[in-house]
Design a protein around this motif. Structure first.
Motif, short mmCIF file in Angstrom:
data_model
loop_
_atom_site.label_atom_id
_atom_site.label_comp_id
_atom_site.label_asym_id
_atom_site.label_seq_id
_atom_site.Cartn_x
_atom_site.Cartn_y
_atom_site.Cartn_z
N THR A 103 0.83 -1.21 0.00
CA THR A 103 0.00 0.00 0.00
C THR A 103 0.86 1.26 0.00
O THR A 103 0.62 2.20 -0.77
CB THR A 103 -0.93 0.02 1.23
OG1 THR A 103 -1.78 -1.13 1.18
CG2 THR A 103 -1.78 1.27 1.24
N HIS A 104 1.88 1.25 0.84
CA HIS A 104 2.75 2.44 0.94
C HIS A 104 3.44 2.74 -0.38
O HIS A 104 3.38 3.86 -0.89
CB HIS A 104 3.80 2.25 2.03
CG HIS A 104 4.88 3.28 1.97
ND1 HIS A 104 4.71 4.57 2.42
CD2 HIS A 104 6.14 3.23 1.46
CE1 HIS A 104 5.81 5.27 2.20
NE2 HIS A 104 6.70 4.47 1.62
N PHE A 105 4.11 1.73 -0.94
CA PHE A 105 4.89 1.98 -2.15
C PHE A 105 4.00 2.26 -3.36
O PHE A 105 4.37 3.00 -4.26
CB PHE A 105 5.82 0.80 -2.43
CG PHE A 105 7.01 0.75 -1.51
CD1 PHE A 105 7.94 1.79 -1.49
CD2 PHE A 105 7.22 -0.32 -0.66
CE1 PHE A 105 9.04 1.76 -0.64
CE2 PHE A 105 8.32 -0.36 0.19
CZ PHE A 105 9.23 0.68 0.20
N SER A 106 2.81 1.66 -3.38
CA SER A 106 1.89 1.95 -4.48
C SER A 106 1.43 3.40 -4.45
O SER A 106 1.15 4.00 -5.49
CB SER A 106 0.69 1.01 -4.43
OG SER A 106 -0.18 1.25 -5.50
N ASN A 107 1.35 3.96 -3.25
CA ASN A 107 0.94 5.36 -3.11
C ASN A 107 2.08 6.34 -3.32
O ASN A 107 1.85 7.51 -3.61
CB ASN A 107 0.33 5.58 -1.72
CG ASN A 107 -1.02 4.92 -1.57
OD1 ASN A 107 -1.76 4.76 -2.55
ND2 ASN A 107 -1.35 4.51 -0.36
N SER A 108 3.33 5.86 -3.16
CA SER A 108 4.46 6.79 -3.19
C SER A 108 5.38 6.63 -4.39
O SER A 108 6.12 7.56 -4.73
CB SER A 108 5.29 6.63 -1.91
OG SER A 108 5.80 5.30 -1.81
N ASP A 109 5.34 5.48 -5.06
CA ASP A 109 6.22 5.22 -6.19
C ASP A 109 5.40 5.20 -7.48
O ASP A 109 4.49 4.39 -7.63
CB ASP A 109 6.95 3.88 -6.00
CG ASP A 109 8.05 3.66 -7.02
OD1 ASP A 109 7.81 3.90 -8.22
OD2 ASP A 109 9.17 3.25 -6.64
N LYS A 110 5.71 6.08 -8.41
CA LYS A 110 4.94 6.19 -9.65
C LYS A 110 4.93 4.88 -10.44
O LYS A 110 3.95 4.55 -11.10
CB LYS A 110 5.51 7.31 -10.52
CG LYS A 110 5.26 8.71 -9.96
CD LYS A 110 5.81 9.78 -10.89
CE LYS A 110 5.54 11.18 -10.34
NZ LYS A 110 6.08 12.24 -11.23
N LYS A 111 6.03 4.13 -10.37
CA LYS A 111 6.11 2.88 -11.13
C LYS A 111 5.16 1.81 -10.59
O LYS A 111 4.82 0.86 -11.30
CB LYS A 111 7.54 2.35 -11.11
CG LYS A 111 8.51 3.16 -11.95
CD LYS A 111 9.88 2.50 -12.01
CE LYS A 111 10.83 3.29 -12.92
NZ LYS A 111 12.16 2.65 -13.01
N LEU A 112 4.75 1.97 -9.32
CA LEU A 112 3.88 0.98 -8.71
C LEU A 112 2.43 1.46 -8.58
O LEU A 112 1.65 0.87 -7.85
CB LEU A 112 4.41 0.58 -7.33
CG LEU A 112 5.55 -0.44 -7.30
CD1 LEU A 112 5.89 -0.81 -5.86
CD2 LEU A 112 5.20 -1.70 -8.07
#
Length: 398
Positions: free
Chosen positions: A143-152
């Motif tokens: 959840t965190h990386f999907s919200n913060s990393d454009k590639k995800l």
């Protein structure tokens, strides 16, 4: 590499080659070839249309305790071609009316698992860890990386292919609004210790099924089988790719097409642990099979290619199933995982279904609630289980 600042217990890598060697050594995951970096590099290298990322979870001492393979794929709802079509159309229409589902664009789906192979090949947890806590950390990190990393960036998240024995762990995902649903089972053949040869396997069968096997060998007698090696793979790949697409395009459900050029890297890096055979009728390739020997005790069937116009006359697919069994026996495997699809014919050679559960969550709350209703209607396609052995009783644990 990116850190997860909220919990400081996860690292994200945008390429498998970026994962430091000390992490691989700490996890001790290389014996499982699905988590061997050579296997993952081959998949990533040959599928540039997929966005690959890799999560490493850490303990309080910053030691690696788990590894997860993530992929972002474009998923087309209209690509589902089974009996769920009518239900999907209703949900799609309702979702678009409320502007919850894209009308033309594909769904951006983040998959934790192996896009191309069925089974628990997405998350590796180091021995001695609290697996329930690891799954929770995984859900939070995704959840965190999907919200913060454009590639995800993704519309929905899918964690795939957990066996029944793992559900007491993975059901922790329900706390994070993931919805479980059953998919087509993995068909598994347990090889008996007294099967030293393929004839031993045939002897264990009831007469009806033994006759069927011998008929398949008689029908396929004109077919020549060749080991695909690094020396001959380049000239065979075009025809193999053509035959693979005939099978893949016929499937009810597909998360993506596999690039058969990956086989070259598999053969180069994995050697005899990767099985690849082509089937010839005269000067033409009419089929191929592939598979991997994993953990020194399991043969996992991967993709096949079949000339459907000749399949019935020459029993091509039936012969492949028996060849998989012969390979597994000769290499003294304990199990043969046939994978999904064609469950009934696989059961006729002795395989039994192993239930697989996926967990799905849409990013939007309202859409996720609609999704839950839809997933409650999703069930594996029923099939007639065959019992080919004389003294083996079929038990399917639910």
């Amino acid at each position: 590499m990116y850190c997860c600042p909220n919990t400081n217990n996860a690292l994200l890598f945008n390429s498998v080659t970026s994962v430091p060697e000390h992490i691989w050594e700490s996890l001790h995951c290389k014996s499982n070839l699905y988590f061997h970096k050579d296997f993952l590099i081959a998949i990533e290298k040959n599928h540039p249309e997929i966005t690959f990322s890799y999560l490493v979870l850490l303990d309080r001492q910053k030691h690696a305790i788990a590894f997860a393979s993530l992929q972002i794929v474009d998923f087309y709802i209209k690509g589902i071609k089974n009996e769920l079509q009518s239900l999907i159309k209703k949900i799609e229409h309702f979702g678009q009316k409320l502007r919850l589902l894209p009308s033309k664009k594909p769904l951006k789906l983040l998959i934790c698992g192996n896009t191309f192979v069925s089974g628990e090949h997405g998350v590796f947890i180091k021995k001695g860890q609290d697996k329930k806590q690891v799954i929770k950390k995984l859900a939070e990190a995704i959840t965190h990386f999907s919200n913060s990393d454009k590639k995800l960036k993704a519309d929905a998240y899918l964690l795939k292919d957990f066996v029944n024995e793992s559900l007491f762990i993975t059901n922790e995902l329900k706390e994070y609004q993931y919805h479980p649903f059953l998919v087509e089972p993995n068909m598994v053949l347990s090889l008996q210790e007294d099967w030293s040869t393929f004839d031993d396997y045939l002897t264990a069968m009831k007469t009806k099924f033994r006759v069927k096997a011998r008929k398949a060998f008689k029908q396929s007698a004109a077919i020549k089988i060749e080991e695909v090696t690094l020396k001959n793979i380049t000239e065979q790949l075009p025809k193999m790719t053509e035959l693979y697409h005939k099978v893949a395009d016929n499937a009810d459900f597909n998360l993506g097409h596999f690039n058969l050029k990956t086989y070259t890297d598999f053969k180069n890096k994995l050697g005899e642990n990767y099985i690849l055979r082509s089937y010839w009728l005269g000067d033409d390739i009419v089929g191929f099979l592939s598979g991997i020997i994993n953990n020194n005790n399991s043969l996992d069937a991967h993709f096949v290619g079949i000339d459907y116009e000749l399949n019935k006359q020459y029993a091509i697919y039936q012969r492949m199933l028996y060849d998989y069994i012969a390979i597994a026996i000769n290499k003294k495997m304990k199990t043969l995982n046939f994978g999904r699809t064609a469950s009934e014919i696989k059961s006729s050679v002795g395989a039994v279904p192993q239930d697989l559960t996926m967990y799905l969550r849409h990013k939007k709350t309202i859409t996720n609630k609609i999704l839950k209703v839809f997933l409650q209607r999703v069930e594996p396609t029923p099939f007639q289980q065959k019992f080919p052995f004389k003294k083996v009783e079929f038990v399917n644990e639910k």
